[in-house]
Design a protein around this motif. Structure first.
Motif, PDB file in Angstrom:
ATOM      1  N   VAL A   1       7.312   5.144  -4.657  1.00  0.00           N
ATOM      2  CA  VAL A   1       6.063   5.334  -5.405  1.00  0.00           C
ATOM      3  C   VAL A   1       6.350   5.400  -6.855  1.00  0.00           C
ATOM      4  O   VAL A   1       7.259   6.017  -7.204  1.00  0.00           O
ATOM      5  CB  VAL A   1       5.540   6.620  -5.086  1.00  0.00           C
ATOM      6  N   LEU A   2       5.696   4.455  -7.484  1.00  0.00           N
ATOM      7  CA  LEU A   2       5.807   4.520  -8.901  1.00  0.00           C
ATOM      8  C   LEU A   2       5.066   5.624  -9.588  1.00  0.00           C
ATOM      9  O   LEU A   2       3.876   5.827  -9.084  1.00  0.00           O
ATOM     10  CB  LEU A   2       5.220   3.172  -9.332  1.00  0.00           C
ATOM     11  N   PRO A   3       5.542   5.666 -10.809  1.00  0.00           N
ATOM     12  CA  PRO A   3       4.816   7.034 -11.529  1.00  0.00           C
ATOM     13  C   PRO A   3       3.607   6.178 -12.290  1.00  0.00           C
ATOM     14  O   PRO A   3       3.521   4.879 -12.359  1.00  0.00           O
ATOM     15  CB  PRO A   3       5.801   7.243 -12.594  1.00  0.00           C
ATOM     16  N   THR A   4       2.707   7.070 -12.689  1.00  0.00           N
ATOM     17  CA  THR A   4       1.447   6.684 -13.332  1.00  0.00           C
ATOM     18  C   THR A   4       1.735   6.205 -14.872  1.00  0.00           C
ATOM     19  O   THR A   4       1.128   5.399 -15.370  1.00  0.00           O
ATOM     20  CB  THR A   4       0.328   7.325 -13.134  1.00  0.00           C
ATOM     21  N   HIS A   5       2.690   6.873 -15.585  1.00  0.00           N
ATOM     22  CA  HIS A   5       3.140   6.746 -16.792  1.00  0.00           C
ATOM     23  C   HIS A   5       4.482   6.801 -16.873  1.00  0.00           C
ATOM     24  O   HIS A   5       5.203   7.331 -16.288  1.00  0.00           O
ATOM     25  CB  HIS A   5       2.685   7.834 -17.709  1.00  0.00           C
TER      26      HIS A   5
ATOM     27  N   PRO B   1       0.807  -1.164   0.033  1.00  0.00           N
ATOM     28  CA  PRO B   1       0.007  -0.068  -0.082  1.00  0.00           C
ATOM     29  C   PRO B   1       1.123   1.225  -0.077  1.00  0.00           C
ATOM     30  O   PRO B   1       2.067   1.385   0.356  1.00  0.00           O
ATOM     31  CB  PRO B   1      -0.810  -0.366   1.337  1.00  0.00           C
ATOM     32  N   LEU B   2       0.309   2.460  -0.373  1.00  0.00           N
ATOM     33  CA  LEU B   2       0.998   3.633  -0.484  1.00  0.00           C
ATOM     34  C   LEU B   2       1.699   3.960   0.756  1.00  0.00           C
ATOM     35  O   LEU B   2       2.701   4.459   0.964  1.00  0.00           O
ATOM     36  CB  LEU B   2       0.146   4.717  -1.129  1.00  0.00           C
TER      37      LEU B   2
END
Length: 518
Positions: free
Chosen positions: A74-78, A65-66
């Protein structure tokens, strides 16, 4: 780039070439993370179901979880404008431990889909029968971790495995290790078939040879060719780089990142002890269900997720076939290669002639073709025995030497006898009169490697043929041609007289029933 995020589910979709740069960038960015298990281009999954969206996917050992992540984690969305999805999965080579392997019938011909491996080091699968372009000789293609492994040496013996035990058996030796690879391009090895090892350019269970190799298409259905119980279809779900753990030397495990395909079984595959039940499928070929082309070579399967599967079905990792064949300098074997090796001008060895003779289902009166079509050794229903007149044994010209049994050499140096039983027992009479005085000496006359055979021993432990019907033909020819059976009133015996017998004692009992009664 919106058109890259949609794909028709009812047809194949080519992988977007312009995403290769994005794929490599994501690998360089996330590949150093401890929980990294792969990155690819494939379908997006939501609530365990595949959608039509195509995206960049990061495979991780465990999704957190975040609030459990540091800001840097934290991974990027793109990535480069391409949507990034996260899949919880890990993969491992699907080599089967020898102790877990089920006993199976030894096959007379080498072909794709049969079990193989190094003696005592577990079982994998023959992917394809191939031709070495550097020598023109036939060989088998499978994985590095199946045929080679950390102790590989040039010309190591390779087994076509059948029985449960892992001890070296000369009958199983079919090839010698020649070349191998374990790098980003794939996990594969070549073993050259022995000069007298019979082979067919087929996949086990089918009669069509594979004539072409091509790249995979996203969403297409592939068939696995393997003798494992979970033969199945799978869909090409993604293509990229996947991290698997290998034993590269004694006591050392290393992660290797390998380019390949991510396949998802279309049906439910059971999970046992935290592993998908595909042990022994390492090296199995994946064939296009639509065109019959060879597409990929399996190297590993998905481990069970502690939090439950994030996708319906379980994953398989496979190398694309084309790069492997190119790097190892191989091509697909064909019937033309078989005919060239075994044509009329070729000099066949005794073993080749023997295997060809044993591969035909018939009684003694019918001829055997030199290189039969696979239908002659396929598992077909037995025909009803014919009511033929029985001549005297001396009237037949058939010799037991026309059938050669491949026998296991045992260290015992004595002819075993049955335990003492009451003299009046019919079984003890058969044991003494038929087994000890007739059949056992006849077997030793035929081949001294039968020394140490026990009457209750299973026939297939000593005699290896195309199928059980040829074992019965062996005994009929042996008995009809042996002087050991003179003087007991026995007439000509047929192969059908022994149908269903599984031990030497049962053969003796059948002989006893054929003797004339006072």
């Amino acid at each position: 780039m919106a058109e890259l995020h949609r794909a028709e589910t009812n047809r194949k979709t080519t992988f977007p070439v312009d995403l290769d740069h994005t794929l490599e960038k994501a690998y360089q960015t996330f590949g150093q993370r401890s929980n990294f298990r792969g990155v690819d281009i494939g379908y997006r999954w939501r609530r365990g179901q595949r959608t039509e969206d195509i995206c960049l996917r990061l495979h991780v050992l465990r999704k957190l979880p975040l609030d459990a992540l540091l800001p840097s984690q934290v991974l990027p969305t793109h990535v480069d404008g391409v949507a990034l999805d996260v899949i919880e999965a890990s993969y491992q080579p699907s080599l089967e431990p020898g102790a877990a392997r089920r006993a199976s019938t030894r096959q007379p011909y080498t072909m794709g889909g049969l079990p193989c491996g190094r003696s005592g080091e577990g079982a994998g699968t023959i992917g394809l029968v191939v031709i070495d372009k550097t020598t023109g000789k036939p060989g088998i293609l499978s994985n590095w971790h199946v045929l080679a492994g950390p102790w590989a040496r040039h010309n190591d013996p390779i087994m076509q495995l059948a029985e449960r035990d892992d001890e070296f058996d000369p009958r199983n030796h079919i090839a010698n290790l020649k070349r191998w690879m374990l790098d980003r391009s794939g996990d594969a090895a070549l073993a050259e078939l022995l000069p007298d090892q019979p082979w067919l350019p087929l996949q086990f269970g089918g009669f069509e040879s594979i004539s072409q190799v091509r790249s995979a298409s996203l969403g297409e259905i592939l068939n696995k060719t393997s003798r494992a119980a979970n033969n199945a279809q799978a869909r090409v779900d993604g293509r990229g780089l996947y991290r698997l753990q290998y034993k590269t030397r004694q006591g050392t495990l290393e992660y290797r990142d390998i380019e390949g395909l991510n396949l998802i079984y279309e049906g439910d595959i059971p999970v046992s002890d935290g592993k998908v039940s595909c042990a022994g499928d390492s090296g199995a070929a994946w064939i296009s269900a639509a065109s019959g082309d060879a597409v990929a070579l399996q190297i590993g399967g998905q481990s069970a997720s502690p939090n439950g599967a994030s996708r319906t079905g379980q994953g398989v990792i496979a190398c694309e076939m084309g790069p492997i064949l190119n790097k190892l300098e191989l091509r697909l074997a064909s019937y033309e290669d078989l005919l060239a090796q075994n044509g009329q001008s070729a000099v066949l060895t005794h073993r080749q002639k023997t295997c060809a003779d044993l591969s035909y289902h018939s009684d003694e009166a019918l001829p055997s073709p030199l290189w039969p079509h696979p239908r002659h050794w396929a598992d077909v229903s037995l025909s009803q025995p014919q009511n033929l007149p029985r001549p005297d044994r001396t009237e037949t010209t058939t010799s037991a030497a026309q059938v050669v049994a491949m026998v296991r050499i045992l260290p015992n140096d004595h002819v075993p006898v049955l335990p003492h039983r009451e003299p009046a027992s019919p079984r003890s009479v058969i044991g003494h009169e038929i087994w000890q005085n007739r059949l056992c000496p006849a077997l030793l006359d035929y081949d001294p490697n039968f020394r140490g055979v026990l009457p209750e021993e299973t026939l297939t432990q000593r005699i290896s043929t195309a199928d059980e019907r040829n074992i019965y033909a062996f005994f009929s020819r042996l008995i009809n041609g042996s002087a050991r059976f003179d003087g007991i009133g026995l007439r000509h015996v047929l192969a059908s007289d022994f149908r269903g017998a599984t031990t030497y004692m049962q053969i003796c009992e059948r002989i006893d029933t054929l003797r004339p009664r006072p």
